[in-house]
Design a protein around this motif. Structure first.
Motif, PDB file in Angstrom:
ATOM      1  N   TRP A 155       0.715  -1.292  -0.126  1.00 29.42           N
ATOM      2  CA  TRP A 155       0.029  -0.052   0.007  1.00 29.42           C
ATOM      3  C   TRP A 155       0.701   1.426   0.341  1.00 29.42           C
ATOM      4  O   TRP A 155       0.458   2.285   0.484  1.00 29.42           O
ATOM      5  CB  TRP A 155      -0.996   0.034   1.212  1.00 29.42           C
ATOM      6  N   GLY A 156       2.004   1.141  -0.669  1.00 28.31           N
ATOM      7  CA  GLY A 156       2.881   2.289  -0.529  1.00 28.31           C
ATOM      8  C   GLY A 156       2.372   3.548  -1.606  1.00 28.31           C
ATOM      9  O   GLY A 156       1.676   3.291  -2.405  1.00 28.31           O
ATOM     10  N   TRP A 157       2.945   4.742  -1.456  1.00 36.42           N
ATOM     11  CA  TRP A 157       2.516   5.651  -2.191  1.00 36.42           C
ATOM     12  C   TRP A 157       3.392   5.990  -3.287  1.00 36.42           C
ATOM     13  O   TRP A 157       4.626   5.749  -3.283  1.00 36.42           O
ATOM     14  CB  TRP A 157       2.297   6.982  -1.526  1.00 36.42           C
ATOM     15  N   PRO A 158       3.201   6.732  -4.410  1.00 36.78           N
ATOM     16  CA  PRO A 158       4.041   6.943  -5.656  1.00 36.78           C
ATOM     17  C   PRO A 158       5.061   7.892  -4.986  1.00 36.78           C
ATOM     18  O   PRO A 158       6.092   8.091  -5.695  1.00 36.78           O
ATOM     19  CB  PRO A 158       3.143   7.403  -6.706  1.00 36.78           C
ATOM     20  N   MET A 214      28.536  -3.101  11.157  1.00 36.70           N
ATOM     21  CA  MET A 214      29.517  -2.936   9.661  1.00 36.70           C
ATOM     22  C   MET A 214      29.879  -1.522   9.439  1.00 36.70           C
ATOM     23  O   MET A 214      29.282  -0.634   9.502  1.00 36.70           O
ATOM     24  CB  MET A 214      29.028  -3.844   8.540  1.00 36.70           C
ATOM     25  N   ASN A 215      31.103  -1.323   8.722  1.00 30.99           N
ATOM     26  CA  ASN A 215      31.446  -0.185   8.159  1.00 30.99           C
ATOM     27  C   ASN A 215      31.464  -0.252   6.839  1.00 30.99           C
ATOM     28  O   ASN A 215      31.642  -1.367   6.197  1.00 30.99           O
ATOM     29  CB  ASN A 215      32.789   0.468   8.719  1.00 30.99           C
ATOM     30  N   ASP A 216      31.432   0.946   6.125  1.00 31.96           N
ATOM     31  CA  ASP A 216      31.574   1.072   4.763  1.00 31.96           C
ATOM     32  C   ASP A 216      30.477   0.142   4.037  1.00 31.96           C
ATOM     33  O   ASP A 216      30.808  -0.582   3.241  1.00 31.96           O
ATOM     34  CB  ASP A 216      32.798   0.812   4.144  1.00 31.96           C
ATOM     35  N   ILE A 217      29.221   0.465   4.303  1.00 35.80           N
ATOM     36  CA  ILE A 217      28.136  -0.300   3.781  1.00 35.80           C
ATOM     37  C   ILE A 217      27.555   0.591   2.536  1.00 35.80           C
ATOM     38  O   ILE A 217      27.813   1.787   2.681  1.00 35.80           O
ATOM     39  CB  ILE A 217      27.060  -0.984   4.755  1.00 35.80           C
ATOM     40  N   ASN A 218      26.879  -0.082   1.913  1.00 31.43           N
ATOM     41  CA  ASN A 218      26.146   0.490   0.754  1.00 31.43           C
ATOM     42  C   ASN A 218      24.376   0.463   1.101  1.00 31.43           C
ATOM     43  O   ASN A 218      23.986  -0.637   1.634  1.00 31.43           O
ATOM     44  CB  ASN A 218      26.108   0.014  -0.695  1.00 31.43           C
ATOM     45  N   VAL A 219      23.670   1.547   0.940  1.00 28.11           N
ATOM     46  CA  VAL A 219      22.298   1.573   1.349  1.00 28.11           C
ATOM     47  C   VAL A 219      21.743   1.470   0.022  1.00 28.11           C
ATOM     48  O   VAL A 219      22.492   2.633  -0.890  1.00 28.11           O
ATOM     49  CB  VAL A 219      21.632   2.753   2.147  1.00 28.11           C
ATOM     50  N   VAL A 220      20.748   0.794  -0.596  1.00 30.24           N
ATOM     51  CA  VAL A 220      20.068   1.203  -1.801  1.00 30.24           C
ATOM     52  C   VAL A 220      18.780   1.903  -1.532  1.00 30.24           C
ATOM     53  O   VAL A 220      18.131   1.838  -0.527  1.00 30.24           O
ATOM     54  CB  VAL A 220      19.839  -0.305  -2.519  1.00 30.24           C
ATOM     55  N   TYR A 221      18.182   2.516  -2.620  1.00 28.57           N
ATOM     56  CA  TYR A 221      17.109   3.251  -2.477  1.00 28.57           C
ATOM     57  C   TYR A 221      16.561   3.695  -3.948  1.00 28.57           C
ATOM     58  O   TYR A 221      17.235   3.735  -4.893  1.00 28.57           O
ATOM     59  CB  TYR A 221      17.281   4.716  -1.635  1.00 28.57           C
ATOM     60  N   THR A 222      15.159   3.447  -3.977  1.00 28.83           N
ATOM     61  CA  THR A 222      14.418   3.693  -5.284  1.00 28.83           C
ATOM     62  C   THR A 222      13.041   4.129  -4.917  1.00 28.83           C
ATOM     63  O   THR A 222      12.601   4.033  -3.821  1.00 28.83           O
ATOM     64  CB  THR A 222      14.586   2.436  -5.973  1.00 28.83           C
ATOM     65  N   MET A 223      12.388   4.540  -5.872  1.00 26.42           N
ATOM     66  CA  MET A 223      10.961   5.064  -5.736  1.00 26.42           C
ATOM     67  C   MET A 223       9.968   3.613  -5.569  1.00 26.42           C
ATOM     68  O   MET A 223      10.173   2.469  -5.885  1.00 26.42           O
ATOM     69  CB  MET A 223      10.568   5.532  -6.993  1.00 26.42           C
ATOM     70  N   TRP A 224       8.981   3.916  -4.779  1.00 25.44           N
ATOM     71  CA  TRP A 224       8.210   2.617  -4.161  1.00 25.44           C
ATOM     72  C   TRP A 224       7.702   1.864  -5.503  1.00 25.44           C
ATOM     73  O   TRP A 224       7.477   0.592  -5.585  1.00 25.44           O
ATOM     74  CB  TRP A 224       7.086   3.176  -3.414  1.00 25.44           C
ATOM     75  N   ALA A 225       7.391   2.641  -6.804  1.00 26.82           N
ATOM     76  CA  ALA A 225       6.823   2.015  -7.730  1.00 26.82           C
ATOM     77  C   ALA A 225       7.974   1.148  -8.628  1.00 26.82           C
ATOM     78  O   ALA A 225       7.496   0.213  -9.368  1.00 26.82           O
ATOM     79  CB  ALA A 225       6.396   2.887  -8.839  1.00 26.82           C
ATOM     80  N   ASN A 226       9.124   1.141  -8.081  1.00 30.29           N
ATOM     81  CA  ASN A 226       9.901   0.312  -8.900  1.00 30.29           C
ATOM     82  C   ASN A 226      10.283  -0.968  -8.144  1.00 30.29           C
ATOM     83  O   ASN A 226      11.008  -2.019  -8.393  1.00 30.29           O
ATOM     84  CB  ASN A 226      11.485   0.948  -8.942  1.00 30.29           C
TER      85      ASN A 226
END
Length: 207
Positions: free
Chosen positions: A31-34, A84-96
């Motif tokens: 039920w996320g939003w655009p 942990m150090n030096d990690i990656n965080v990923v992010y994207t729009m809900w629609a993806n």
């Protein structure tokens, strides 16, 4: 239950939130939003953190400081990632976000990998995490009802814009017709004036 936070380093403050467990995460996925941006530690289990964009805002408009706040919140709520150090965080729009029947609860994939962004988090910054935790509040929202309310308002706004556009077009058409009629009338009057004062005699001699 959902935990809400405010990133008050911008004005108005940016809204961040996350589900209390994988079942709430599942509802947030459904039920996320655009306008929602999803954050997660890359390749490591973590909370699903969302950033809700302001109306008319795009991901490119978001302050890098807000992105960093969201990334710190994700890291702080990852058992492994927090250590942990030096990690990656990923992010994207809900629609993806892509959800298929065979996936575990809370698990997601992506429709388009090229629309997934990454931010490097060198280490946990307690000052940021503590600032966000001071704004923390718990709520029990009805995800479906909130999404349906949001969609209803969007439909009403679109209808309003269409009505306003139609009204502008009608007014412009009316002005064009009035201008055309005025032009035609002026042309007619000029022809009548020429006929009235033209007696067909080139001579000014009346004798």
């Amino acid at each position: 239950m959902v935990f809400y936070f405010e990133s008050n380093i911008v004005s108005p403050p940016a809204l961040l939130f996350m589900g209390a467990d994988k079942h709430e995460n599942e509802d947030l996925i459904k039920w996320g939003w655009p306008e929602d941006v999803w954050f997660h530690v890359d390749k490591v289990s973590s909370a699903h953190v969302y950033l809700r964009l302001q109306s008319g805002q795009t991901l490119d408009d978001v302050s890098s400081s807000v992105i960093e706040d969201a990334a710190q919140l994700v890291k702080a709520n990852s058992i492994m990632g927090n250590k942990m150090n030096d990690i990656n965080v990923v992010y994207t729009m809900w629609a993806n976000l892509k959800k298929t029947p065979g996936m575990d609860v809370g698990q997601v994939a992506f429709h388009k990998e090229n629309e997934v962004r990454k931010i490097k988090v060198a280490k946990r910054i307690n000052e940021v995490v503590n600032r966000l935790n001071k704004t923390k509040r718990e709520e029990h929202p009805d995800f479906r009802a909130e999404r349906e309310k949001r969609d209803k308002l969007e439909r009403e706004d679109k209808k309003k814009l269409l009505r306003e556009q139609r009204k502008r077009e009608e007014e412009e058409e009316k002005k064009r017709k009035e201008a055309a009629e005025l032009k035609s009338y002026n042309s007619l009057m000029n022809e009548e004036n020429m006929s009235k004062y033209d007696d067909g005699n080139d001579s000014d001699d009346f004798m």
